[in-house]
Design an enzyme around this catalytic site. Structure first.
Site, PDB file in Angstrom:
ATOM      1  N   SER A 272       0.807  -1.053   0.045  1.00  0.00           N
ATOM      2  CA  SER A 272       0.058   0.024   0.142  1.00  0.00           C
ATOM      3  C   SER A 272       0.868   1.167   0.191  1.00  0.00           C
ATOM      4  CB  SER A 272      -1.005   0.239   1.348  1.00  0.00           C
ATOM      5  OG  SER A 272      -0.096   0.214   2.413  1.00  0.00           O
ATOM      6  N   LYS A 273       0.151   2.386  -0.319  1.00  0.00           N
ATOM      7  CA  LYS A 273       0.944   3.499  -0.708  1.00  0.00           C
ATOM      8  C   LYS A 273       1.528   4.104   0.740  1.00  0.00           C
ATOM      9  CE  LYS A 273      -1.092   7.613  -3.025  1.00  0.00           C
ATOM     10  NZ  LYS A 273      -2.416   7.938  -3.445  1.00  0.00           N
ATOM     11  N   ARG A 274       0.800   3.826   1.830  1.00  0.00           N
ATOM     12  CA  ARG A 274       1.277   4.406   3.293  1.00  0.00           C
ATOM     13  C   ARG A 274       2.693   4.005   3.543  1.00  0.00           C
ATOM     14  NH1 ARG A 274       1.105   8.569   4.444  1.00  0.00           N
ATOM     15  NH2 ARG A 274       0.691   8.929   7.024  1.00  0.00           N
ATOM     16  N   GLN A 275       3.115   2.776   2.882  1.00  0.00           N
ATOM     17  CA  GLN A 275       4.551   2.274   3.224  1.00  0.00           C
ATOM     18  C   GLN A 275       5.617   2.479   2.149  1.00  0.00           C
ATOM     19  OE1 GLN A 275       4.819  -1.150   5.589  1.00  0.00           O
ATOM     20  NE2 GLN A 275       2.494  -1.106   6.024  1.00  0.00           N
ATOM     21  N   GLY A 276       5.451   3.371   1.211  1.00  0.00           N
ATOM     22  CA  GLY A 276       6.386   3.621   0.297  1.00  0.00           C
ATOM     23  C   GLY A 276       5.609   4.139  -0.944  1.00  0.00           C
TER      24      GLY A 276
END
Length: 501
Positions: A272-276
């Site tokens: 997911s976007k949140r982690q990179g």
RNA sequence: GUCCCCGUCGUCUAGCUCGGCCUAGGACAUCGCCCUUUCACGGCGGUAACACGGGUUCAAAUCCCGUCGGGGACGCCA
């Protein structure tokens, strides 16, 4: 009752599928903004499979959610696919016999198929509001049960249904899922999968705005577009029984399924976007080569069965096989991507690196000849990980140093350095051939006449002409920079650093 | 919670279909050594894994069962 699909009209063995003379596969993203690296991997496997079997690779846009439409997303998607070298044979802007390839342009088809299901009793109208459904979901969540639509509208008398429709009451169309039936299908990656319909609810097929849901549109289109193999992410595995049921209702033969393992965050959750960064364009912007990114995602969930790891596109086409796709999810780990990027980058022909370099240089590096640039690239090649490193690591090829690495000064600039360099400069002025070999001889002579080690001359020189403590071999570097530049820089360094040491 | 899927070094993985060739191989990362004027490249070497427990068998990473762990799905999203 057992709803056995395994040995009926569905070929079970992968070989049956692989011998299909007409391989047609599709990548079917929804245009929500950008191409996700997971999507890239799915698209890649589809494309490789198609090319491997001399089949057709189709791009289909699944834009049936009007609330999530993003301006320009389709163009962006296509651009990213093109950058990655994944060219489709049929799709938007590339008409084929099965278009249109954008679902919002196929509404009448879905409607017609939904009517058919209604007539054959495999579907029914549902007048429940989303508010009611939401309330149900909440109360069921409290009791820790799994949610299934309670079929309130299934029992509605025909007359009431007719009246509501006439009155313009909004409704959805739900598929009618049989009770307690085992639906089995063969997955090319996971072999036999079965699920009992007790755990499947009456999925909405047509939303109240008239658009189809994924499940409906996907089945109808895959059939009409004669898709032979559905290769998609594992997140679809648990809804595949619904799709199998729909094929059954329509009297169609389902395609073969292959559910790819998920791409994971470092904490093993779905990428997911949140982690990179997850967008292909992010990696592109950072300087990753499309060859490297493609090579990397290809290896996330697949391998050729031997030790080879560096592949170009044609190599992947040649080696790819769906049987060698793994079952377990893979973490998207940048370290290996970086290494692959270096490998692909360093293998690039000089001309290509030179053109990139010119793009980064002011004035396209008008002051520098191709020959000069090629020499610089030769010395920089083994030291770069990204194209922009050519400039970042090799700035001294293009301008005189403006600062000198403090750590380098501390370690390498001695009390006598300035005097030694002055001696070297005077020798350089008169030497006939300013070449790597000639310079090395001079340095050795002067070192021995001064009674110092070679490196006591080499390091201060490097610091003076590049400003840095590391880099290509000094004599080669000097030859490429040329006599005038070297002498000018040493003189300037002498002025700046004479008090140090 | 329910259902489904998955489980080999930190990471990507080979091996699992057809048990013995596995004192488990490779790659990235990491550590050390070598090469070397430096930084790299390269070479050599090290640390490091069959989730756990039963069973079957002369023999199990490989087959069976269970447990645990992780993930996904459970939307008028895709």
């Amino acid at each position: 009752m057992r709803f056995e699909l395994r040995n009926g009209n569905i070929p079970t063995m992968p070989e049956d599928r692989l011998s299909n003379p007409e391989v047609r596969v599709r990548f079917a993203p929804s245009p929500t903004g950008y191409l996700h690296v997971g999507g890239l991997r799915t698209a890649l496997y589809n494309c490789l499979f198609a090319r491997k079997h001399h089949g057709v690779f189709i791009l289909r846009i699944e834009d049936t959610d009007r609330t999530r439409l993003v301006e320009g997303a389709v163009e962006n998607l296509i651009q990213s696919l093109r950058w990655a070298g994944l060219d489709y044979d049929e799709g938007p802007g590339k008409d084929g016999p099965y278009g249109p390839y954008v679902q919002s342009q196929r509404l009448a088809i879905y409607r017609e198929r939904a009517d058919y299901l209604l007539q054959t009793d495999h579907a029914y109208r549902c007048f429940c509001t989303s508010e009611r459904l939401e309330a149900m979901r909440k109360s069921i969540e409290k009791s820790k049960q799994s949610f299934k639509y309670d079929r309130t509208c299934l029992g509605l008398p025909e007359s009431e249904v007719v009246k509501k429709v006439q009155d313009g009451v909004p409704y959805t169309i739900r598929m009618r899922v049989p009770d307690h039936t085992t639906v089995a299908f063969c997955d090319l990656v996971r072999q036999d999968v079965e699920i009992n319909t007790a755990n499947i609810d009456d999925q909405i097929l047509i939303k109240s705005d008239g658009y189809p849901t994924y499940h409906m549109a996907n089945v109808v289109d895959d059939h009409l577009m004669q898709i032979s193999h559905v290769i998609r992410g594992e997140e679809w595995l648990s809804s595949t029984p619904k799709h199998v049921l729909l094929y059954r209702y329509f009297g169609w033969q389902p395609p073969a399924f292959a559910h790819l393992p998920l791409l994971l965050n470092p904490d093993r959750s779905k990428l997911s976007k949140r982690q990179g960064d997850v967008a292909v364009e992010d990696y592109r912007a950072k300087g990753y080569l499309s060859e490297a990114l493609v090579n990397f995602v290809a290896l996330l969930g697949w391998n050729p069965g031997d030790d080879r790891e560096i592949f170009d596109r044609s190599g992947l086409v040649q080696e790819f096989s769906i049987e060698r796709v793994n079952k377990a999810g893979a973490i998207f780990n940048l370290e290996k991507l970086n290494w692959l990027n270096e490998q692909h980058l360093r293998a690039k022909p000089s001309g290509e690196l030179r053109e990139w370099l010119r793009e980064m240089l002011p004035d396209s590096g008008a002051a520098f000849s191709d020959d000069y640039l090629d020499h610089a690239i030769r010395l920089l090649r083994e030291r770069i990980s990204f194209p922009q490193d050519l400039l970042r690591l090799g700035s001294y090829f293009f301008q005189d140093p403006t600062t000198y690495d403090p750590e380098g000064i501390r370690k390498r600039w001695k009390e006598d350095s300035a005097a030694w360099l002055a001696t070297l400069v005077s020798k350089m002025e008169t030497v006939e051939a300013f070449t790597s070999e000639g310079l090395e001889v001079i340095y050795k002579e002067i070192a021995s006449s001064l009674g110092v080690s070679n490196s006591e001359l080499i390091h201060p020189t490097r610091l003076a002409i590049s400003g840095l403590a590391g880099g290509p071999g000094l004599f080669e570097l000097m030859e490429v920079l040329g006599r005038d530049t070297v002498i000018r820089r040493i003189r300037r360094a002498l002025a700046v650093l004479s008090g140090v040491g």
